[in-house]
Design a protein around this motif. Structure first.
Motif, short mmCIF file in Angstrom:
data_model
loop_
_atom_site.label_atom_id
_atom_site.label_comp_id
_atom_site.label_asym_id
_atom_site.label_seq_id
_atom_site.Cartn_x
_atom_site.Cartn_y
_atom_site.Cartn_z
N HIS A 205 42.60 43.18 44.26
CA HIS A 205 41.91 42.47 43.19
C HIS A 205 40.39 42.52 43.35
O HIS A 205 39.68 42.66 42.36
CB HIS A 205 42.40 41.02 43.13
CG HIS A 205 43.64 40.86 42.30
ND1 HIS A 205 44.85 41.36 42.69
CD2 HIS A 205 43.84 40.27 41.10
CE1 HIS A 205 45.76 41.08 41.76
NE2 HIS A 205 45.17 40.43 40.78
N THR A 206 39.87 42.39 44.57
CA THR A 206 38.42 42.52 44.72
C THR A 206 37.99 43.95 44.40
O THR A 206 36.93 44.17 43.79
CB THR A 206 37.94 42.13 46.13
OG1 THR A 206 38.72 42.81 47.13
CG2 THR A 206 38.02 40.63 46.35
N ALA A 207 38.80 44.94 44.80
CA ALA A 207 38.45 46.33 44.52
C ALA A 207 38.48 46.64 43.03
O ALA A 207 37.64 47.38 42.52
CB ALA A 207 39.40 47.27 45.28
N ALA A 208 39.45 46.07 42.32
CA ALA A 208 39.64 46.41 40.91
C ALA A 208 38.86 45.51 39.96
O ALA A 208 38.38 45.97 38.92
CB ALA A 208 41.12 46.37 40.56
N PHE A 209 38.73 44.22 40.33
CA PHE A 209 38.23 43.24 39.36
C PHE A 209 36.99 42.48 39.83
O PHE A 209 36.45 41.67 39.08
CB PHE A 209 39.35 42.25 39.01
CG PHE A 209 40.61 42.91 38.55
CD1 PHE A 209 40.62 43.70 37.42
CD2 PHE A 209 41.79 42.78 39.28
CE1 PHE A 209 41.78 44.34 37.00
CE2 PHE A 209 42.96 43.40 38.87
CZ PHE A 209 42.96 44.19 37.72
N GLY A 210 36.55 42.73 41.07
CA GLY A 210 35.25 42.22 41.47
C GLY A 210 35.26 40.99 42.35
O GLY A 210 36.29 40.51 42.84
N GLY A 211 34.04 40.45 42.55
CA GLY A 211 33.78 39.42 43.54
C GLY A 211 34.36 38.05 43.23
O GLY A 211 34.32 37.17 44.09
N SER A 212 34.91 37.84 42.04
CA SER A 212 35.51 36.54 41.75
C SER A 212 36.71 36.26 42.65
O SER A 212 37.12 35.11 42.80
CB SER A 212 35.92 36.46 40.28
OG SER A 212 36.88 37.46 39.96
N TYR A 213 37.25 37.30 43.26
CA TYR A 213 38.39 37.12 44.18
C TYR A 213 37.95 37.10 45.64
O TYR A 213 38.80 37.02 46.53
CB TYR A 213 39.42 38.24 43.97
CG TYR A 213 40.13 38.12 42.63
CD1 TYR A 213 41.24 37.29 42.48
CD2 TYR A 213 39.68 38.83 41.52
CE1 TYR A 213 41.88 37.16 41.26
CE2 TYR A 213 40.32 38.71 40.29
CZ TYR A 213 41.42 37.88 40.17
OH TYR A 213 42.04 37.76 38.95
N ARG A 214 36.65 37.16 45.90
CA ARG A 214 36.17 37.18 47.28
C ARG A 214 36.64 35.95 48.05
O ARG A 214 37.09 36.05 49.20
CB ARG A 214 34.65 37.26 47.33
CG ARG A 214 34.09 37.16 48.75
CD ARG A 214 32.60 36.94 48.81
NE ARG A 214 32.19 36.71 50.20
CZ ARG A 214 32.20 35.51 50.79
NH1 ARG A 214 32.59 34.43 50.09
NH2 ARG A 214 31.83 35.39 52.05
N GLY A 215 36.53 34.78 47.45
CA GLY A 215 36.90 33.55 48.15
C GLY A 215 38.35 33.57 48.59
O GLY A 215 38.68 33.12 49.70
#
Length: 292
Positions: free
Chosen positions: A270-280
């Motif tokens: 998800h971080t790879a495909a959709f970005g930093g909103s999944y970093r946490g």
């Protein structure tokens, strides 16, 4: 075109769509463009295509192969595949329904039997896709830990950093897990897994049955499927699914402590495909792994 004609001539479906010979209704389809198609005999089918230009090479044929492989275990329901072309996938239309305890229990038992039917190796004989990203399915004899680290975690960690979703410091934390992955235990022979089993890929039908959709199927660790069922709010009746699963095929000691380790794969996707909103979510799972 009716269903009998489609089954006999699946390659003709794009022509009928191009010439607007089939009624189309847009529906939700995730990263793809999805439509409900109504055939001349009143049958509905579900079709999806890539939203712009040609589909990534092998994406839809890979999904079809995965559905067939899961179905071959004879234990879980999946939609019937009508057409699997490079740029179009057409499946049986499933009328949505509400989840129930009985459907959840049946699904849990079926998932256990599917996993237990096994796989010849980690990975698969077809190219893999997970969401919009390629998935390295190169068959491997294992062991599971090193395979999971190099084929399921590291590629998406690197891509997440390259795309700015994770920092170099974040990557260092996850890399500590990769270096010591064998210490977490839980190694098992390859199971027949769905591979992208977040709750949105359970389709609860009006007929009271739960079906698997959108697989990234391969030989993997069964705990990965179970761990991802708990992501993003968790599957309905997850406690019932897990209880029925464990009655059918008990889990190895320590499985609960390994949940965040297995969740890291889909979270990094998800971080790879959709970005930093999944970093946490990635960093919280990594922290739980390191503290386990």
């Amino acid at each position: 075109m009716d269903l009998a004609y489609l089954r006999a001539h699946p390659q003709h479906l794009p022509t009928f769509l191009t010439h607007q010979r089939i009624r189309e209704t847009p529906v939700s389809g995730g990263v793809c463009t999805a439509r409900r198609l109504t055939l001349d005999d009143g049958t509905s089918i579900f079709a999806k295509s890539w939203p712009s230009g040609p589909a990534p090479d092998g994406m839809f044929t890979s999904e079809a192969a995965g559905l067939g492989w899961l179905l071959a275990a004879g234990a879980v329901d999946v939609p019937e595949v009508f057409t699997a072309l490079e740029d179009l996938l057409a499946l049986e239309w499933i009328t949505p329904g509400s989840p129930s305890r009985s459907a959840a229990a049946d699904f849990g038992r079926g998932l256990a039997r599917t996993h237990r039917s096994g796989a010849p190796a980690f990975g698969a004989s077809w190219p893999g896709w997970i969401g919009p990203l390629p998935l390295d399915n190169t068959p491997s004899a294992g062991p599971w830990g090193s395979w999971f680290a190099t084929r399921r975690l590291l590629p998406y960690l690197r891509l997440s950093v390259d795309r700015g979703a994770l920092s170099a410091d974040d990557a260092t934390v996850v890399e500590e897990i990769l270096k010591t992955i064998d210490a977490y235990g839980g190694s098992e022979p390859p199971a027949r897994v769905h591979g992208d089993l977040w709750p949105g890929n359970l389709l609860w039908g009006a007929d009271g049955r739960c079906r698997l959709v959108d697989p990234a199927a391969h030989g993997g660790h069964r705990e990965t499927d179970l761990a991802t069922l708990a992501l993003f709010g968790g599957a309905p009746f997850l406690d019932v699914i897990l209880a029925a699963y464990r009655e059918e095929w008990p889990l190895a000691d320590g499985w609960e402590a390994r949940v965040p380790l297995h969740q890291l794969h889909l979270l990094l996707v998800h971080t790879a495909a959709f970005g930093g909103s999944y970093r946490g979510a990635v960093m919280a799972a990594a922290d739980r792994v390191l503290r386990s």
